[in-house]
Motif scaffolding. Structure first.
Motif: not given
Length: 485
Positions: A187, A8-9, A93
């Motif tokens: 994100s 994930y970001e 995301n």
């Protein structure tokens, strides 16, 4: 299931061209609404961060305002290319932190590439004009100039789209921006900062901050260097921000809530309209400000419409947005689930009939089913308050005047829809619906080349189309004589 394995970001602030991690700043959890699990930690800006962001934007404006529109155009085309290149990861995301199905998230991202390209072309066409003078030796010109530092507040339901639309309009006009994105689904805004950074945008032209919304908005709107505020979100919050902006005489664009009426006449393709509206309503689990949300069906077509709509809408598969079989994802957070329960209960207590759905689907995740209620009275809360979810109230009308009166009764005026095969009816309701956008027999809104905006309590100003730069420009009139008379 999802095949992308990258993490994930990494969530950061972005100020003056630098990505800033927590480093002792307060943080909040980012929750996946499908699983209830934490997917990331979001750092909040400290007061000095907010000051630095405004200062960076103010300094950068003195340079960016003087760049050629052709240079801005080239940069925005690079942005469009990077959006397409990174679409899969950004979309994944968004599904993780906002919940919508992956295919919908991908569509959001790809549409944003079109918006970047549109603004890349249109920013080269910000023209002034020459006004013929009354006296010889006098030249009268009108200039359109960038307003300055802009502040944007963007919502969680379309986190990339809403941030991108505001950023490319401001940057294309020659302005700089500080943006506070949605803490629930952050994100996409961080991904946008990376795209603008990698496209070569000068430091300070775009800055990202996070924090307690009321604290951040009070500071940014009150900052003397800030000249323009753009907000997308609820009407209640929009009015609060508008009062702050008004106190400081700041220009504003407000794209606020809606409660979009749908008028289905008996001369329409009733079953086809029902199936189309079911597919439209499912988008983002109904969490769309211009989603059809109040259904008025002519009494002669009512039973056919309800049967066809229920057949299409009720069986839709609800689940994790990363599952390719999912047709509708979860609501964005628990607050929306509670709100749906309250609206359904209120409608039933007022005599409405529950046709399908009505209760959350599981204890894990924020899943609420496609819900249909018939015979919903106009005083039910779901007919008055923006529902922002997958609930559909359906009621009847007997003639066009009655339908229009009820459709226009609320203070909202973002979008409205009508389904009819009679040209006269289409023209009549188009002229009399009180809305910034009207769709006849389809849902052709929110395109890059078309304006998006509402009337009444649904806001002021437009984004998109040739109107897209109006809120980011000031008009300067210059009258120049060849010599002193």
């Amino acid at each position: 299931m999802d095949t992308i394995t990258t993490p994930y970001e990494t969530l950061t602030l972005y100020i003056g061209g630098r990505f800033l991690n927590a480093d002792g700043r307060p943080e909040q959890d980012v929750i996946n609404p499908a699983t209830g699990k934490i997917v990331g930690r979001l750092p909040h800006a400290m007061p000095q961060d907010l000051a630095d962001a405004v200062s960076a934007a103010a300094d950068a404006f003195q340079i960016w305002r003087r760049t050629s529109p052709f240079e801005r155009s080239v940069l925005l085309r690079r942005v469009a290319a990077l959006i397409r290149e990174r679409a899969a990861q950004i979309a994944r995301n968004i599904t993780l932190d906002e919940g919508k199905p992956l295919a919908e998230a991908m569509q959001e991202i790809m549409n944003c590439a079109e918006h970047a390209e549109w603004h890349a072309e249109e920013c080269r066409r910000i023209y002034g004009r020459v006004i013929p003078a009354r006296s010889p030796g006098v030249q009268q010109t009108v200039l359109r100039e960038p307003i300055g530092v802009c502040v944007a507040f963007t919502p969680w339901n379309f986190p990339f789209n809403q941030a991108l639309r505001k950023a490319v309009a401001a940057l294309g006009a020659g302005c700089t921006m500080v943006i506070k994105g949605p803490e629930d689904s952050p994100s996409a805004v961080v991904a946008l900062a990376h795209i603008l950074h990698d496209a070569g945008l000068p430091a300070g032209c775009f800055n990202v901050v996070w924090g307690v919304p009321s604290e951040v908005s009070s500071y940014l709107i009150g900052a003397p260097a800030v000249r323009k505020i753009s907000f997308t979100g609820s009407t209640a919050v929009g009015k609060q921000l508008a009062s702050l902006a008004g106190a400081h005489m700041k220009r504003m664009t407000m794209e606020l809530g809606g409660h979009s009426p749908v008028l289905v006449f008996d001369d329409a393709d009733v079953e086809q309209a029902a199936r189309f509206l079911a597919r439209t309503k499912i988008r983002n689990a109904g969490q769309v400000c211009m989603a059809p949300s109040r259904f008025y069906v002519h009494e002669k077509a009512y039973e056919r419409f309800v049967d066809a709509f229920t057949t299409e809408y009720a069986p839709l598969r609800v689940g994790d947005g990363l599952d390719p079989q999912t047709q509708m994802g979860p609501l964005a957070h628990e607050r929306r689930v509670d709100a749906m329960h309250a609206l359904v209960t209120d409608a039933q207590e007022r005599g409405a009939t529950l046709v399908s759905g009505g209760r959350r689907l599981s204890d894990q995740g924020c899943f609420f089913p496609p819900t249909i209620l018939t015979g919903v009275p106009d005083n039910a809360r779901m007919m008055i308050e923006e529902p922002f979810g997958p609930i559909v109230p359906i009621t009847t009308f007997s003639n066009a005047e009655e339908a229009l009166t009820r459709a226009n009764a609320l203070p909202y005026g973002l979008a409205s829809y009508a389904f009819t095969n009679t040209i006269a009816t289409a023209e009549y309701v188009t002229r009399h619906l009180e809305a910034g956008m009207v769709g006849i027999n389809h849902f052709g809104l929110a395109l890059a080349e078309t304006p998006l905006g509402g009337v009444k309590d649904s806001g002021m100003g437009s984004e998109g189309g040739t109107e897209t730069f109006d809120g980011y420009l000031v008009t300067k009139f210059v009258s120049q004589a060849s010599r002193v008379p």
